[in-house]
Design an enzyme around this catalytic site. Sequence first.
Site, PDB file in Angstrom:
ATOM      1  CE  LYS A 118      -3.999   1.931   2.511  1.00  9.35           C
ATOM      2  NZ  LYS A 118      -4.891   1.744   3.683  1.00  9.35           N
ATOM      3  CB  SER A 193      -8.130   3.673   2.756  1.00 13.66           C
ATOM      4  OG  SER A 193      -7.276   3.091   3.764  1.00 13.66           O
ATOM      5  CB  SER A 217      -8.415   0.667   5.727  1.00 16.40           C
ATOM      6  OG  SER A 217      -9.097   1.876   5.939  1.00 16.40           O
TER       7      SER A 217
END
Length: 541
Positions: A118, A193, A217
Amino acid sequence: MLSSVQTPRLLRFPNLHSLSLKCLHTSQSQLTTPLTTPTTLPPSPSQILTNRKSLLSREITAVDLATTFLQRLRHTEPQLKSFLYVSDVVLKEAEEIDRKIANNEELGPLAGVLVGVKDNICTADMPSTAGSKILENYKPPFDATAVGKMKKCGAIVIGKTNMDEFGMGSTTEGSAYQVTANPWDLSRVPGGSSGGSAAAVSARQCMVSLGSDTGGSVRQPASFCGVVGLKPTYGRVSRYGLVAYASSLDVIGCFGSSVADAGLLLHAISGHDKYDATSSKREVPDFASQFIARDHLDSKPLKGLRVGLIRETIEDGVDPEVITSIRGAASHLEELGCTVTEVSLPSFSLGLPAYYILASSESSSNLSRYDGIRYGKQVVADELNSLYGESRAGGFGSEVKMRILMGTYALSAGYYDAYYKRAQQVRTLVRESFRAALEENDILISPAAPSAAYKIGEKKNDPLSMYAGDIMTVNVNLAGLPALVLPCGFVDSSSAALPVGIQMIGAAFEEEKLFKVGHIFEQTLQGCSFIPPIVADELAC
């Protein structure tokens, strides 16, 4: 490669050589790409263990393996937009692994494993923008501790995955660069996210990936994309190198296509870190010991396990088909020998507002460092205050600005007691309710989200509706507990069958128990294929 971050649509790639068990009767005609599913399917294999065996037996080379994934990434990326950056040294690192194999040198447990990271987790000499324009072109000079541990185990970072800016969002539409699509239906969100990391694993663009989980997330995107997502206990994994959003809630988590892969990745990145005072000194257990092959399980492998189904998560406001899938998963656990009872967490509904007050307050403090001077995007201005204001105004997106304002308001002198202090008191109530429930039960279960993946743009202009979607996950972060999400069934939509995930919650530092239950559940779940249509034909060959 910086241009690949500035203009994600022009991603450059390395040169490549040359349940209710509703799974049993899901209508395949509703998939965007036909997928033939036999009545009984083999359980999800561990890509890490399968590929390691093939490498050691020299059935395949690390270069061949990397090339396969890079080709699939190149083929699917224009539709999915999972990645903001793709490494140009993947094949070089794979060649080094092949050299070690040829020389009979010792290999790390993640040798040849291609990992997506990420974009808010620092990677040396790769852009790490946290999905924000204010960090555009930022290349940290160091690896996050979790990334460094993976590399020491032989993992190869294939690239940086898309995300909502600074982790603030539930759809990945909040990225400053591009919108990621769900591999099951390209018109829908992958969640957020960590949507890029979830979509990348779902579409087999990488074997496993790292995400971050502040209020769900990792777990919500795992449910939306039909993969396994693990939020570890707060302190299990070092946060050093994770771009801070809400420091008392943030954790680095894992995605995999199987429970075993998520567990093996967690084992590699866990442990105390001198650079993170909140990291635990507890010994990291051997999670792999819980991954027993289906052939070696008895008829009731979970006999005596007490499971609590959280009543507040299957009431009004939750999609009826999601409730049906979760009740089906509970029935499957009973078939495996568990005793399943409904439990009530009286403070459950209070967690959502408390979470958003606490997370916004911490973010307003953490994001104050982005002033355009020390690092980040800087505008030209005649005086200092203008430089600060214009750099932040141009660098932050609307969602980030809104949360900074909310947090600053909650921390202001006249409102601190009414908002922030009260939210901390609610946090204590949430912890106590989980503690009491887990004294009576070994694990708790719930949906990972109130619905399956929704349409891109459907909730972009309705932030309260989007925030409400976090109701299933935020309490776990407030309590600092571990939670595992794995796919358990499907719901029908007008265009596709969409996966649904079950969330399993354990006591602090009891990830080992979650892996045991999750692995057995996964191995014994019959007739479910959690391979999305976008790659189904290729993987069926």
